[in-house]
Design an enzyme around this catalytic site. Structure first.
Site, PDB file in Angstrom:
ATOM      1  CB  SER A  99      -0.904  -0.004   1.241  1.00  0.00           C
ATOM      2  OG  SER A  99      -1.507   1.244   1.445  1.00  0.00           O
ATOM      3  CE1 TYR A 105      -4.375  -2.130   4.811  1.00  0.00           C
ATOM      4  CE2 TYR A 105      -3.592   0.065   4.235  1.00  0.00           C
ATOM      5  CZ  TYR A 105      -4.039  -1.189   3.856  1.00  0.00           C
ATOM      6  OH  TYR A 105      -4.135  -1.513   2.524  1.00  0.00           O
TER       7      TYR A 105
END
Length: 339
Positions: free
Chosen positions: A127, A152
Site C-alpha cells: 500500500s 494498517y
C-alpha cells in the site's frame, strides 16, 4: 495458467479474476466474505464470473493454516495473487487485533503454502500508506518507509519484509505492489468515491478531512488491473546489479521486487469532489474537518520502475474515470438522472 487469487470478492480481486478468466487462465478465488462492508456487494461482484467454467470459488479464512494448505494441495497453483487483507487505515485505529490476524498471520500462511507448493511467482498487495510520514514527492520505492502512521501501514510494510525473507531463504519469487487510491466501478463503499456519491445523491453532507486540501494519486481500476497482470506474468528475479555495500530498498540479491502502482498524477480532494458533483448533477454539502490521525497529507506515485520492467502505463484521466464510476454507480443503485 492455474492462478490462485485471494480476496477474489474484493474490489481489485474481482476485477483481476474477471480479466484472468477472459484471457483463458484457470482461477481459484478465495475470500472469507467478512462484513467489514456490505457482503451483498461482494456477492454481486463474483456473480459476474462465478459460473465461468474456468472458475472455482472457496469461502475460507486465511488465518486457518490447515484450510490454506489443503486448498494449495488440491489446486496446485502455478502463481498466486494475494489481495486478501483487512483494509482501511481508520478502521485499524479501533480494531488492531483484526489487522494482526488477517494481514500478518494470514500472509504468513500464504507464504508457507507458496513455499511448499513450488509456486512460480507470488504477487501481493502492499500500500502507498507505507510511506507514512514521508513528505518527499513523488514517493519512490528507493525511499525509506520506516515511519508508518497507522497499524494498517505497519502490517503492509511487514508483509514486504516477510516476503523478502522467503525469497532469500527459499528462492520464492515475490513481487509487492504498493497500490495508490484505487477507484472505479465496483469499488469499496468505505472509500471516498462511494461514500461521497451516496451522500451527495441523498443530499447529505460529506466529511471532508484536511478541509479537502490534501492530494491523492487516484488510480482507475482498469489501469491497476493492466499493471497487475503484466507484473504477474514476469516473475521477480535476482537483481544482478545489487550491491550489499550500498543496498537499495526496492531490489535485492533475492528474487524479490517492490513497485509503486499508481497514476502519477495526484488530484486535490476538492477537485475530485467537484468532478463528482458535475457527473451527479448535484452540489455537495461539506463538513470541513481537520486531518484524521493516520492519514498522509499527499500521495503521488513514481511508477517509472514498473513502466521500465513490465511496460505499465496508466492512461485513464480522472475526468474519464469518474464519469465511468458515476455511470456504474447509477446503474448499480438503480438511480437515474436528477430531474
Amino acid at each position: 495458467m492455474r492462478i490462485l487469487v485471494t480476496g477474489a470478492a474484493g474490489f481489485i480481486g474481482a476485477a483481476l479474476t474477471q480479466q484472468l478468466l477472459a484471457r483463458g487462465d484457470e482461477v481459484l478465488g478465495l475470500d472469507n466474505h467478512n462484513n467489514y462492508y456490505d457482503p451483498a456487494l461482494k456477492e454481486a461482484r463474483i456473480a459476474r464470473f462465478s459460473q465461468h467454467r474456468g472458475y472455482t470459488h472457496r469461502r475460507a479464512d486465511l488465518t486457518d493454516s490447515d484450510t490454506v494448505n489443503s486448498i494449495f494441495s488440491a489446486f496446485r497453483p502455478q502463481r498466486v495473487v494475494h489481495l486478501a487483507a483487512q483494509a482501511g487505515v481508520r478502521h485499524s485505529l479501533k480494531h488492531p487485533e483484526v489487522y494482526i490476524q488477517s494481514n500478518l498471520v494470514g500472509f504468513g500462511h500464504i507464504l508457507q503454502a507458496c513455499r511448499h507448493g513450488g509456486v512460480e511467482h507470488l504477487v501481493y498487495a502492499s500500500s502507498s500508506s507505507v510511506y507514512g510520514a514521508n513528505h518527499t514527492l513523488p514517493f519512490a520505492t528507493k525511499d525509506a518507509v520506516d515511519h508508518p502512521l497507522s497499524l494498517y501501514a505497519a502490517t503492509k510494510k511487514a508483509n514486504e519484509l516477510m516476503a523478502h525473507s522467503y525469497s532469500h531463504l527459499y528462492g520464492l519469487p515475490c513481487t509487492g505492489l504498493r497500490f495508490f487510491t484505487v477507484y472505479g466501478p465496483w469499488g469499496r463503499p468505505d472509500m471516498a468515491p462511494m461514500l461521497f456519491a451516496e451522500r451527495i445523491q441523498r443530499g447529505q453532507a460529506i466529511d471532508v478531512f484536511n478541509h479537502g486540501q490534501h492530494r491523492r494519486d487516484f488510480t482507475y481500476i482498469d489501469d491497476i488491473i493492466e499493471g497487475l497482470t503484466r507484473t504477474l506474468d514476469i516473475p521477480a528475479t535476482i537483481d544482478p546489479n545489487y550491491d550489499p555495500a550500498t543496498p537499495r530498498a526496492d531490489t535485492s540479491s533475492a528474487p524479490w521486487r517492490i513497485y509503486n502502482i499508481g497514476n502519477g498524477q495526484p488530484v486535490q480532494l476538492l477537485r475530485f469532489i467537484e468532478l463528482l458533483e458535475q457527473k451527479l448533477d448535484r452540489r455537495a454539502k461539506k463538513n470541513l474537518l481537520p486531518m484524521q490521525p493516520g492519514d498522509a497529507p499527499d500521495t503521488c506515485a513514481d511508477v517509472s520502475a514498473l513502466h521500465r520492467d513490465v511496460g505499465y502505463t496508466p492512461s485513464t484521466p480522472i475526468e474519464e474515470g469518474i464519469a465511468r464510476f458515476v455511470a456504474w454507480y447509477r446503474t448499480y443503485t438503480g438511480q437515474g438522472m436528477r430531474t
